[in-house]
Write an enzyme that holds these catalytic residues in place. Structure first.
Site, mmCIF file in Angstrom:
data_model
loop_
_atom_site.group_PDB
_atom_site.id
_atom_site.type_symbol
_atom_site.label_atom_id
_atom_site.label_comp_id
_atom_site.label_asym_id
_atom_site.label_seq_id
_atom_site.Cartn_x
_atom_site.Cartn_y
_atom_site.Cartn_z
ATOM 1 C CG ASP A 212 -8.997 44.318 -53.216
ATOM 2 O OD1 ASP A 212 -8.318 44.589 -52.224
ATOM 3 O OD2 ASP A 212 -8.624 44.552 -54.381
ATOM 4 C CG HIS A 243 -5.987 47.031 -52.188
ATOM 5 N ND1 HIS A 243 -6.610 46.014 -52.870
ATOM 6 C CD2 HIS A 243 -5.210 47.662 -53.080
ATOM 7 C CE1 HIS A 243 -6.217 46.034 -54.125
ATOM 8 N NE2 HIS A 243 -5.369 47.011 -54.277
ATOM 9 C CB SER A 408 -3.072 46.529 -58.329
ATOM 10 O OG SER A 408 -2.419 47.288 -57.348
#
Length: 971
Positions: A212, A243, A408
């Site tokens: 990520d 995120h 997600s």
């Protein structure tokens, strides 16, 4: 465009406040925001809850950079020697191997990135590299960029029953509003993670890789950040976007917004920059490092439609082959079907879809089927499982919590659950924890959601506690997905349950995934056996089974073709039986004999007598092409944020609503996955050709002419095609100075004109659009063409439309044109000839970017082709002097197109005029039946259990049902 890969983060970034953003723009060499770009305030500072973020993405091939994949892992000097040897005699003088400075640099690798600067010798160099025995393949380096777009709850709905369309006016948002029930405080509480925590199961001993945007080392929510690595060209390990922090929090936070496995070991792979950019080579290096570090679970928050991005797909296979359990989101392109993202659509990956807290499939969650197998085959069932992906709480970049939505979000929920589950069975040995066994346990324990089909929910909703009990008694074995075939079970078995079988139909294909928990490799022993049940008329079914020669990694496929025997031509009722397969894997852990597992696939089908010819429609799938691998543009030129035609153009994907309308009208729809030479036209009333991009074999053109003379009717829905517009919709990469040209327009009009020339019908090359009305029906012509030539005896309908092509090219044309757009022709022949109908736009029956549906128009067309009765609609709106309307030219093929690279028809470039040999028609070998005098259970779903599945209900202590999970885990 090949290699397109989108980061399905679907989460809000933690942006700075307005003043800070303004200052950042002032300091940014890219300049201030462009017109229409909003400067977003921080949800934290402004007390906002961001529910969903849509993702726009681009993929660029980096100029002159190539990834050289080797057949094995070699040290850098050996790799350099192989490359130098390959390029020695090619004339290439300016080339270099790109240095990669990252944690994997000191270890053997299976790839290098090279720059080839001599453009004149480029092709020779690429050929020499591909021909070298140590080199597996050479592919272009790709740069991926993503942009996240904030959507509030009012802009993005989650109710799948809403009649609003997700795609409207080119914008990805949903405007319906609904009252939501209160959101639970902790996702861990909802899924009863406290039950496992109370047993002392907290994720300890499991390594989790999070690919990520990074994570701060000092974030207060995490206990065990074992290692942080940076694979980007930025000199930081921290998360500048938020995120990566959120995903890590859902998996392993120990404070405030709790994660599932707080004692798991986190390995943070920073693979995206703060500008949201990544490269394929960064992922490949990071994947190799994850293999070397022996990761147990990997959460991957990226995805895209390109399942033919070979380096990426191959590396995912290698990861799972090394027992890395990969979890990935299936995408946020729902509610459209055929929108699954890779790698979540791979058999070895756990693909996760999203639901809301009312147990409804989230509107944004992508739907199956997979499209790898088209046009000859049929897609597999995906997602594998669904879980909560709406309004889930997770860690904020600055501490505290935030609430976000998207598939997600659902992905780390499952990744965290898997981490917790795996830590609970470590005492049973490594044999129990692998990509297949974990997926088997999740599927077997999942709770099926009522009202949702298998391409929406997979095997159902995650049940953490039940999955734990299954894993605790799990025995390595093979299993199937779906675990049975019931063509009468609606809605779960949609679309199979919507149309019965009958004699003479194109065989129905069910693509079954084989999961092999016994080992990374395996094979099917002998041949699958078909056992029809004599008391339940199983002998009326003919069954053909194709299957993987090798099951790797952890999985394979089983293609089941079903048809009705001649003996059952007049039968009406249910036929049942089962298919038996035996899977074998090599012995492990000191075992002497191979491991073996026998699985039964129960089959139930509804059979009816063959319908009359005029009620049978044949859908031409063979001539539909889509991305990947070629650049096939969208059919609606107004839609600029989703330029690729990637949904499969199948009657069960983006034409799903059309299929359902046809079935509701009493028509039977079959799918042709082979050339026109492979079907018996005397069995069908109408051949439906919609949005074709493929060329036609000369033999097909000749046969279709004979078929129509003998009574077959043809309906064509075309789309825009104009060389100048095609040159306009090409993609220019300013960084790499490369153009990507479309391989056709919306459809392949030059090829269609060759097909229609037998009846004197030709379509023109101008592109028109606009609203109009036929009788009481409001219509919208999205991006269609016009009729250029039509026989005098035919009927032509038209409308006043705008020249969309001119508008797209930036030209000013205020005129409205009377454009012929629909033609109906009754052909004449020695015998009774069929009818031909041509309409210039397919967007009104395609749900991808639908504005106004025209399925009523298709029904009117079928009334004419099926019965020869001409509905009043066509008489009332006929153009009597249509030839004096807008002036149009005949469409020409684009000189620079590369259609031959992806075509089943063309051998070389169109100018060469070389057509491949007509392929042989598929020939199925029907299995020899081995009848059994037994009956199937009444409920096939309830009868399917893993060998070690505990039958009794799991009793959950009442205290663990309450929302008190935050008190369960302490620092």
């Amino acid at each position: 465009m090949r290699g397109l890969r989108v980061v399905l983060l679907s989460l809000a970034l933690c942006l700075q406040v307005l003043s800070t953003n303004t200052q950042n723009y002032a300091n940014n060499k890219e300049g201030p925001p462009k017109p229409g770009e909003a400067i977003l305030e921080s949800p934290l500072c402004c007390n906002l809850t961001v529910e969903h973020v849509d993702v726009d993405y681009t993929s660029k091939i980096v100029e002159n950079e190539y990834i050289v994949m080797f057949n094995g892992y070699y040290k850098s000097q050996a790799r350099a020697t192989y490359i130098e040897t390959a390029l020695n005699n090619t004339g290439l003088k300016r080339w270099k191997i790109v240095d990669r400075e990252n944690p994997a640099s000191d270890f053997p690798s299976d790839f290098d990135v090279i720059v080839l600067e001599d453009t004149e010798s480029l092709q020779a160099g690429l050929k020499a590299l591909n021909d070298h025995p140590a080199i597996k393949r050479v592919t272009a380096q790709r740069m991926v960029s993503r942009t996240l777009k904030f959507l509030s709850a009012n802009e993005r709905g989650t109710n799948t029953n809403s009649k609003e369309k997700l795609w409207q006016n080119g914008a990805r948002h949903h405007t319906s509003r609904k009252l939501l029930r209160a959101v639970p405080k902790q996702i861990t509480s909802v899924l009863q993670a406290g039950t496992l925590w109370a047993m002392g199961i907290t994720g300890k001993g499991i390594k989790v890789a999070i690919f990520d945007t990074g994570l701060s080392k000092s974030h207060p929510h995490f206990r065990k950040i074992k290692e942080r690595t940076n694979w980007t060209n930025e000199k930081t390990f921290d998360d500048g976007l938020g995120h990566g922090t959120f995903v890590a929090g859902v998996i392993a936070s120990s404070k405030e917004c709790l994660g599932f496995a707080p004692d798991s070991e986190l390995y943070i792979f920073r693979v995206f920059t703060n500008n949201q950019v990544s490269y394929t080579s960064w992922f490949l290096d990071a994947f190799n490092y994850a293999i070397m570090k022996k990761m147990n679970v990997l959460n991957l928050s990226i995805g895209g439609p390109d399942f033919k991005d070979h380096p990426f797909v191959d590396k995912v296979w290698e990861l799972t082959a090394n027992k890395v359990i990969m979890v990935s989101a299936i995408g946020n392109d729902g509610p459209l079907y055929g929108t699954l993202n890779n790698p979540a659509d791979q058999m070895d990956v756990i693909g996760v879809g999203g639901i809301n807290f009312e147990d409804q499939i989230a509107k944004f969650s992508s739907r199956g089927m997979t499209t790898w197998e088209l046009p000859q085959g049929y897609g597999r069932v995906k997602p594998d499982i669904v879980t909560f992906g709406s309004a889930v709480k997770g860690s904020h970049i600055k501490g505290g919590c935030r609430t976000l939505s998207g598939t997600s979000v659902a992905s780390p929920v499952v990744a965290g659950a898997i981490t917790l589950l795996a830590s609970g069975v470590l005492h049973r040995g490594e044999d129990i924890i692998n990509p297949a066994s974990i997926k088997q346990a999740l599927m077997a324990s999942a709770r099926r959601l009522p009202g949702a089909n298998m391409f929406e929910q997979g095997h159902g909703k995650l049940d953490l506690v039940k999955a734990h009990h299954i894993l605790n008694s799990y025995k390595p074995q093979a299993s199937l997905s779906p675990s049975y075939i019931d063509l009468s079970e609606c809605p779960y078995m949609w679309p199979y349950c919507t149309q019965p079988l009958y004699y003479g139909a194109v065989p129905l294909i069910v693509n079954v995934t084989i999961l092999n928990g016994m080992g990374v490799t395996g094979r099917i022993v002998g041949k699958p056996t078909w056992h029809p049940y004599t008391p339940q008329q199983g002998h009326f079914l003919e069954v053909s089974v194709a299957y993987s020669e090798e099951l790797w990694p952890w999985s394979g496929w089983l293609g089941v073709s079903l048809s009705v025997s001649l003996e059952g031509a007049s039968y009406e009722g249910i036929a049942q039986g089962h298919i038996t397969i035996t899977v074998e894997s090599p012995p492990q852990n000191g075992e002497i004999d191979p491991r073996s597992s026998t699985v039964e696939l129960l089959v139930r089908a509804k059979i009816i007598p063959t319908p009359p010819r005029h009620k049978r429609i044949l859908w031409d799938q063979y001539h539909n092409l889509r991305y990947p691998p070629g650049y096939f543009p969208r059919d609606n030129l107004k839609v600029k944020n989703d330029p690729l035609d990637w949904n499969g153009d199948h009657i069960h994907t983006n034409f799903k609503d059309t299929y359902q309308n046809l079935r509701n009208a009493g028509y039977y729809v079959e799918v042709l996955g082979s050339s026109f030479n492979c079907f018996d036209a005397s069995q069908y009333g109408t051949l439906l050709i919609v949005d074709p991009e493929e060329e036609y074999f000369p033999e097909e053109i000749a046969k279709l002419k004979r078929d129509v003379e003998a009574g077959l009717s043809v309906i064509v829905f075309a789309d825009w095609y104009n060389v100048t517009v095609m040159e306009k919709v090409k993609f220019y990469d300013e960084n790499t100075r490369q153009w990507w040209m479309p391989d056709t327009g919306g459809s392949n009009l030059p090829a269609l004109n060759e097909l229609l020339s037998s009846w004197g019908i030709q379509l023109g090359d101008r592109t028109f659009a606009g609203h109009f009305k036929w009788n009481d029906h409001e219509m919208f012509y999205a991006s269609g063409n016009s009729i250029r030539e039509f026989p005098d005896g035919g009927i032509v309908l038209g409308a006043e439309l705008d020249d969309q092509g001119a508008e797209y090219l930036g030209e000013t044309d205020p005129n409205k044109y009377k454009v012929p757009i629909l033609g109906l022709l009754q052909t004449t022949s020695a015998s009774r000839g069929g009818r031909v109908i041509v309409y210039g736009d397919s967007n009104c029956i395609d749900t991808s970017h639908l504005e106004i549906s025209c399925n009523w128009l298709l029904e009117a067309m079928l009334e004419y082709t099926s019965t020869s009765h001409l509905p009043a609609l066509f008489k009332d709106n006929q153009m009597h002097e249509w030839q004096v309307g807008a002036e149009v030219d005949s469409p020409a093929r684009l000189d620079t197109n590369r259609l031959y690279r992806f075509s089943k028809v063309l051998e070389n470039h169109l100018d060469a005029g070389i057509v491949r040999a007509l392929p042989q028609c598929p020939h199925l070998v029907w299995a020899n039946p081995v009848p059994l005098n037994q009956s199937a259970p009444g409920n096939l779903y309830q009868s399917q259990k893993l060998l070690a599945l505990i039958e009794e209900e799991v009793n959950v202590p009442p205290e663990n049902r309450n929302d008190n999970a935050e008190n369960t885990i302490k620092d």
